[in-house]
Design a protein around this motif. Structure first.
Motif, PDB file in Angstrom:
ATOM      1  N   THR A   3     -25.160  23.919  -2.076  1.00  0.00           N
ATOM      2  CA  THR A   3     -26.420  23.283  -1.677  1.00  0.00           C
ATOM      3  C   THR A   3     -27.018  23.982  -0.470  1.00  0.00           C
ATOM      4  OG1 THR A   3     -25.636  21.164  -2.528  1.00  0.00           O
ATOM      5  CG2 THR A   3     -27.471  21.103  -0.958  1.00  0.00           C
ATOM      6  N   TRP A   4     -26.208  24.213   0.548  1.00  0.00           N
ATOM      7  CA  TRP A   4     -26.701  24.827   1.785  1.00  0.00           C
ATOM      8  C   TRP A   4     -27.253  26.228   1.517  1.00  0.00           C
ATOM      9  CZ3 TRP A   4     -25.169  29.105   4.688  1.00  0.00           C
ATOM     10  CH2 TRP A   4     -25.803  29.224   5.929  1.00  0.00           C
ATOM     11  N   VAL A   5     -26.493  27.055   0.798  1.00  0.00           N
ATOM     12  CA  VAL A   5     -26.946  28.421   0.505  1.00  0.00           C
ATOM     13  C   VAL A   5     -28.249  28.391  -0.284  1.00  0.00           C
ATOM     14  CG1 VAL A   5     -26.400  30.534  -0.792  1.00  0.00           C
ATOM     15  CG2 VAL A   5     -24.648  29.468   0.650  1.00  0.00           C
ATOM     16  N   PHE A   6     -28.325  27.536  -1.284  1.00  0.00           N
ATOM     17  CA  PHE A   6     -29.530  27.457  -2.104  1.00  0.00           C
ATOM     18  C   PHE A   6     -30.737  27.019  -1.276  1.00  0.00           C
ATOM     19  CE2 PHE A   6     -32.316  25.212  -5.155  1.00  0.00           C
ATOM     20  CZ  PHE A   6     -32.569  26.253  -6.033  1.00  0.00           C
ATOM     21  N   ILE A   7     -30.579  25.985  -0.483  1.00  0.00           N
ATOM     22  CA  ILE A   7     -31.700  25.476   0.317  1.00  0.00           C
ATOM     23  C   ILE A   7     -32.166  26.507   1.344  1.00  0.00           C
ATOM     24  CG2 ILE A   7     -32.321  23.768   2.078  1.00  0.00           C
ATOM     25  CD1 ILE A   7     -30.638  21.765   0.439  1.00  0.00           C
ATOM     26  N   GLU A   8     -31.223  27.195   1.939  1.00  0.00           N
ATOM     27  CA  GLU A   8     -31.563  28.151   2.996  1.00  0.00           C
ATOM     28  C   GLU A   8     -32.139  29.466   2.477  1.00  0.00           C
ATOM     29  OE1 GLU A   8     -31.538  27.630   6.339  1.00  0.00           O
ATOM     30  OE2 GLU A   8     -31.087  25.553   5.783  1.00  0.00           O
ATOM     31  N   THR A   9     -31.838  29.826   1.241  1.00  0.00           N
ATOM     32  CA  THR A   9     -32.221  31.159   0.778  1.00  0.00           C
ATOM     33  C   THR A   9     -33.107  31.193  -0.457  1.00  0.00           C
ATOM     34  OG1 THR A   9     -30.212  31.387  -0.568  1.00  0.00           O
ATOM     35  CG2 THR A   9     -30.083  32.147   1.717  1.00  0.00           C
ATOM     36  N   SER A  10     -33.227  30.119  -1.176  1.00  0.00           N
ATOM     37  CA  SER A  10     -33.927  30.137  -2.461  1.00  0.00           C
ATOM     38  C   SER A  10     -35.426  29.938  -2.314  1.00  0.00           C
ATOM     39  CB  SER A  10     -33.361  29.042  -3.369  1.00  0.00           C
ATOM     40  OG  SER A  10     -34.192  28.867  -4.481  1.00  0.00           O
ATOM     41  N   SER A  11     -36.178  30.745  -3.036  1.00  0.00           N
ATOM     42  CA  SER A  11     -37.628  30.559  -3.060  1.00  0.00           C
ATOM     43  C   SER A  11     -37.984  29.281  -3.820  1.00  0.00           C
ATOM     44  CB  SER A  11     -38.308  31.773  -3.700  1.00  0.00           C
ATOM     45  OG  SER A  11     -37.921  31.918  -5.046  1.00  0.00           O
ATOM     46  N   ILE A  12     -37.155  28.891  -4.779  1.00  0.00           N
ATOM     47  CA  ILE A  12     -37.395  27.650  -5.528  1.00  0.00           C
ATOM     48  C   ILE A  12     -37.262  26.453  -4.600  1.00  0.00           C
ATOM     49  CG2 ILE A  12     -36.527  26.142  -7.357  1.00  0.00           C
ATOM     50  CD1 ILE A  12     -35.648  28.703  -8.839  1.00  0.00           C
ATOM     51  N   ALA A  13     -36.209  26.425  -3.793  1.00  0.00           N
ATOM     52  CA  ALA A  13     -35.996  25.308  -2.865  1.00  0.00           C
ATOM     53  C   ALA A  13     -37.120  25.240  -1.842  1.00  0.00           C
ATOM     54  CB  ALA A  13     -34.646  25.450  -2.169  1.00  0.00           C
ATOM     55  N   LYS A  14     -37.553  26.382  -1.353  1.00  0.00           N
ATOM     56  CA  LYS A  14     -38.645  26.398  -0.378  1.00  0.00           C
ATOM     57  C   LYS A  14     -39.946  25.917  -1.017  1.00  0.00           C
ATOM     58  CE  LYS A  14     -36.647  29.987   2.540  1.00  0.00           C
ATOM     59  NZ  LYS A  14     -35.578  29.122   2.887  1.00  0.00           N
ATOM     60  N   ARG A  15     -40.202  26.350  -2.243  1.00  0.00           N
ATOM     61  CA  ARG A  15     -41.398  25.924  -2.966  1.00  0.00           C
ATOM     62  C   ARG A  15     -41.380  24.416  -3.215  1.00  0.00           C
ATOM     63  NH1 ARG A  15     -41.026  28.163  -8.518  1.00  0.00           N
ATOM     64  NH2 ARG A  15     -39.925  26.234  -8.897  1.00  0.00           N
ATOM     65  N   ASP A  16     -40.234  23.900  -3.662  1.00  0.00           N
ATOM     66  CA  ASP A  16     -40.116  22.474  -3.946  1.00  0.00           C
ATOM     67  C   ASP A  16     -40.241  21.630  -2.673  1.00  0.00           C
ATOM     68  OD1 ASP A  16     -39.862  23.076  -6.581  1.00  0.00           O
ATOM     69  OD2 ASP A  16     -37.713  22.676  -6.696  1.00  0.00           O
ATOM     70  N   SER A  17     -39.716  22.121  -1.551  1.00  0.00           N
ATOM     71  CA  SER A  17     -39.826  21.332  -0.316  1.00  0.00           C
ATOM     72  C   SER A  17     -41.277  21.311   0.179  1.00  0.00           C
ATOM     73  CB  SER A  17     -38.895  21.885   0.766  1.00  0.00           C
ATOM     74  OG  SER A  17     -39.307  23.160   1.199  1.00  0.00           O
ATOM     75  N   LEU A  18     -42.006  22.379  -0.048  1.00  0.00           N
ATOM     76  CA  LEU A  18     -43.432  22.402   0.332  1.00  0.00           C
ATOM     77  C   LEU A  18     -44.249  21.460  -0.549  1.00  0.00           C
ATOM     78  CD1 LEU A  18     -44.039  26.207   0.989  1.00  0.00           C
ATOM     79  CD2 LEU A  18     -43.920  24.374   2.678  1.00  0.00           C
ATOM     80  N   ASN A  19     -43.873  21.370  -1.818  1.00  0.00           N
ATOM     81  CA  ASN A  19     -44.592  20.494  -2.748  1.00  0.00           C
ATOM     82  C   ASN A  19     -44.382  19.020  -2.428  1.00  0.00           C
ATOM     83  OD1 ASN A  19     -45.669  22.614  -4.153  1.00  0.00           O
ATOM     84  ND2 ASN A  19     -44.055  22.644  -5.696  1.00  0.00           N
ATOM     85  N   ASN A  20     -43.325  18.690  -1.695  1.00  0.00           N
ATOM     86  CA  ASN A  20     -43.029  17.300  -1.391  1.00  0.00           C
ATOM     87  C   ASN A  20     -43.537  16.872  -0.019  1.00  0.00           C
ATOM     88  OD1 ASN A  20     -41.714  16.351  -3.742  1.00  0.00           O
ATOM     89  ND2 ASN A  20     -40.016  17.691  -3.233  1.00  0.00           N
ATOM     90  N   LEU A  21     -44.293  17.719   0.635  1.00  0.00           N
ATOM     91  CA  LEU A  21     -44.843  17.332   1.933  1.00  0.00           C
ATOM     92  C   LEU A  21     -46.031  16.416   1.783  1.00  0.00           C
ATOM     93  CD1 LEU A  21     -44.655  20.661   3.927  1.00  0.00           C
ATOM     94  CD2 LEU A  21     -43.193  18.670   4.137  1.00  0.00           C
TER      95      LEU A  21
END
Length: 160
Positions: free
Chosen positions: A142-160
């Motif tokens: 989870t930590w590696v994915f959240i910190e490095t993934s473009s998908i995780a970054k995109r999804d976190s921006l979509n939930n703002l």
């Protein structure tokens, strides 16, 4: 004989779930994370716990036995990690519960593979120590994915 069909059946079902649930544009990124953190992670964890510490071991792998390991275990982990990452909630609070739940699911899956006759372990290892092992593993994924993934970054921006 039926136990030897367990991993191929699981892989087939998970492959169908992965194809249905992961968008084509994101498939490659999920696959790379799953290969590194799931498939390679399985090889490392099994290597340590089986070959070094002698806590766990595979049994009755038949034609899928390679160097004492079931060759179908890493692909199973790859597909499972892909699903795990696909449905990882973007909210931090829900991620904690998700990881705790997946660690419990992993222990139950270990018991299932044990009951099918493909996997065994020292009695003191399951369920408590195995749970903490899976908890650490899923937390790292989870930590590696959240910190490095473009998908995780995109999804976190979509939930703002």
């Amino acid at each position: 004989m039926l136990s030897i069909l367990f991993y191929p059946s699981f892989i087939f079902l998970m492959f169908i779930v992965v194809l249905i649930t992961i968008p084509k544009k994101d498939f490659k990124e999920y696959f790379i994370y799953a290969m590194l953190l799931g498939g390679l992670g399985d090889v490392v964890v099994v290597g340590l716990f089986q070959n070094l510490f002698h806590i766990i071991w595979f049994e009755n792998a038949g034609i899928f036995n390679v160097l004492g390991q079931n060759i179908l275990s890493p692909p199973s982990w790859i597909l499972t990690v892909m699903c795990f990452l696909r449905f990882l909630p973007p909210q931090k609070m829900f991620q904690y519960f998700y990881v705790l739940g997946f660690a419990a699911f992993s222990v139950m899956y270990g018991y299932l593979v044990h009951n099918v006759g493909l996997f065994d372990f020292k009695p003191w290892f399951y369920p408590v120590m195995a749970y903490f092992t899976f908890l650490v593993w899923w937390s790292i994924i989870t930590w590696v994915f959240i910190e490095t993934s473009s998908i995780a970054k995109r999804d976190s921006l979509n939930n703002l």
